[in-house]
Write a protein that holds these residues in place. Structure first.
Motif, short mmCIF file in Angstrom:
data_model
loop_
_atom_site.label_atom_id
_atom_site.label_comp_id
_atom_site.label_asym_id
_atom_site.label_seq_id
_atom_site.Cartn_x
_atom_site.Cartn_y
_atom_site.Cartn_z
N TRP A 50 1.06 -1.09 0.12
CA TRP A 50 0.04 0.23 -0.01
C TRP A 50 0.92 1.14 -0.01
O TRP A 50 0.83 2.27 -1.06
CB TRP A 50 -1.14 -0.05 1.22
N GLY A 68 3.00 1.39 -3.26
CA GLY A 68 2.19 1.58 -4.52
C GLY A 68 1.69 3.16 -4.50
O GLY A 68 1.62 3.50 -5.46
N ARG A 69 1.46 3.70 -3.27
CA ARG A 69 0.78 5.02 -3.50
C ARG A 69 2.02 5.95 -3.99
O ARG A 69 1.92 6.89 -4.43
CB ARG A 69 0.30 5.45 -2.02
N ARG A 127 4.39 4.92 -5.88
CA ARG A 127 4.61 4.94 -7.35
C ARG A 127 3.67 5.52 -8.24
O ARG A 127 3.73 5.90 -9.29
CB ARG A 127 4.60 3.45 -7.78
N ALA A 128 2.22 5.62 -7.63
CA ALA A 128 1.08 6.20 -8.04
C ALA A 128 1.48 7.97 -8.36
O ALA A 128 0.69 8.29 -9.08
CB ALA A 128 -0.15 5.98 -7.58
N MET A 154 -1.99 5.39 -12.74
CA MET A 154 -2.49 4.84 -11.48
C MET A 154 -2.70 5.64 -10.51
O MET A 154 -1.88 6.70 -10.31
CB MET A 154 -1.67 3.49 -11.15
N ASP A 173 -6.55 3.55 -7.00
CA ASP A 173 -6.41 2.44 -7.76
C ASP A 173 -5.53 1.23 -6.88
O ASP A 173 -5.84 0.20 -6.88
CB ASP A 173 -5.67 2.64 -9.01
N VAL A 174 -4.73 2.11 -6.12
CA VAL A 174 -3.66 1.02 -5.31
C VAL A 174 -4.40 0.45 -4.33
O VAL A 174 -4.26 -0.63 -3.91
CB VAL A 174 -2.66 2.04 -4.53
N GLU A 175 -5.32 1.09 -3.70
CA GLU A 175 -6.25 0.61 -2.62
C GLU A 175 -7.36 -0.46 -3.22
O GLU A 175 -7.39 -1.51 -2.56
CB GLU A 175 -7.14 1.57 -1.93
N LEU A 187 -5.00 -3.60 -4.22
CA LEU A 187 -4.60 -4.21 -2.96
C LEU A 187 -5.82 -4.89 -2.39
O LEU A 187 -5.60 -6.08 -2.09
CB LEU A 187 -4.21 -3.12 -1.60
N VAL A 245 2.20 -3.58 -10.44
CA VAL A 245 2.25 -4.55 -9.27
C VAL A 245 3.65 -5.03 -9.01
O VAL A 245 3.83 -5.35 -7.82
CB VAL A 245 0.97 -5.38 -9.45
N LEU A 301 6.02 -4.55 -6.12
CA LEU A 301 5.57 -4.43 -5.00
C LEU A 301 5.35 -5.69 -4.28
O LEU A 301 4.88 -5.87 -3.14
CB LEU A 301 4.23 -3.78 -4.94
#
Length: 264
Positions: A33, A36-37, A39-40, A47, A51-53, A56, A126, A129
């Motif tokens: 999480w 990912g945030r 990277r977003a 993304m 989208d990350v949430e 996940l 993804v 991660l």
């Protein structure tokens, strides 16, 4: 030296016992999480934090269901096919990394379809991660004193005696080998490789090749499951499952770069 003996239960809340292994899964999801945030924030990845949430959520379902079903049908189908209700006895343990990867692929497919994104783009987002989740899972195996390595020679000063193995033979701490190779090293390579735009499918295919290769190698240091032993050509079940993962990555990698050459 003896491997450290940890209490598999981290703490208890009344009758509820929280296990270290479960906490390792939570750590893996938490890093997914947070990173990912991060990277977003790069607009070219297309993304968002939402989208990350969402991915996940799909990923948690894919990892848990795929990991459990993978263990049941990759490693002990002769038991679980006639006893399907035992699949739900998750408290008895049993998860498969290969099954978790398959579950993750299906989760990516579902997310991409619902969100109107391409599978390769989501997989590339993804893939970097995932290794830290694998790393924490292997640390959980080490804490539990399970999935120990094969007997090590006198020239391996870091060999450990795992009391759960039932012998006093020094063994390779293969869980830590996997934590480093499948986890920390693969994460570093993928994070660096994906730091700038690549052809769609390049990052995901590199993950498959990297995971398949390092898992295949580490299996030579890991004690085969007692109920399986070694299979055809002296390879373990984990090695046979890793081969198609590596080959899938190799095929996609070649296809991606041939397509790039054709476009040029």
């Amino acid at each position: 030296m003896f491997a450290p003996e940890f209490n598999p239960i981290a703490f208890s809340i009344g009758p509820l016992a929280v296990h270290w292994y479960g906490l390792m899964y939570l750590l893996g999801f938490a890093f997914f999480w947070a990173l990912g945030r991060l990277r977003a924030k790069d607009p070219w990845r297309q993304m968002t934090a939402n989208d990350v949430e969402d991915i996940l959520f799909y990923g948690v379902l894919g990892v848990i269901l795929g990991g459990r079903l993978g263990f049941c049908f990759f490693y002990q189908p002769e038991w679980y096919l006639p006893h399907p209700l035992d699949i739900f006895k998750v408290w008895q343990g049993g998860m498969s990394a290969h099954g978790g990867i398959i579950g993750s692929i299906l989760a990516i497919c579902a997310f991409a379809r619902i969100k109107g994104k391409t599978f390769l783009d989501v997989a590339d987002f993804v893939a970097p991660l995932v290794p830290l989740g694998l790393m924490f899972g292997r640390i959980g195996n080490f804490i539990n004193g399970e999935l120990w390595g094969r007997a090590a020679g006198a020239d391996v000063p870091w060999a450990m005696i795992f009391k759960n193995s039932g012998t006093l033979v020094p063994r390779h701490p293969s869980q830590l080998y996997e934590a480093f190779l499948e986890g920390a090293l693969l994460f570093t390579v993928l994070w660096w490789f994906s730091s700038k735009p690549r052809m769609a499918g390049a990052v995901g295919s590199l993950f498959c090749m990297g995971y398949g290769l390092v898992r295949f190698i580490v299996e030579y240091f890991r004690e085969p499951d007692s109920y399986l032993g070694l299979g055809l050509f002296g390879l373990s079940r984990g090695q046979w499952l890793s081969l198609p993962v590596f080959l899938l990555g190799l095929v996609v990698w070649i296809w991606v770069h041939r397509r790039k050459s054709a476009e040029n």
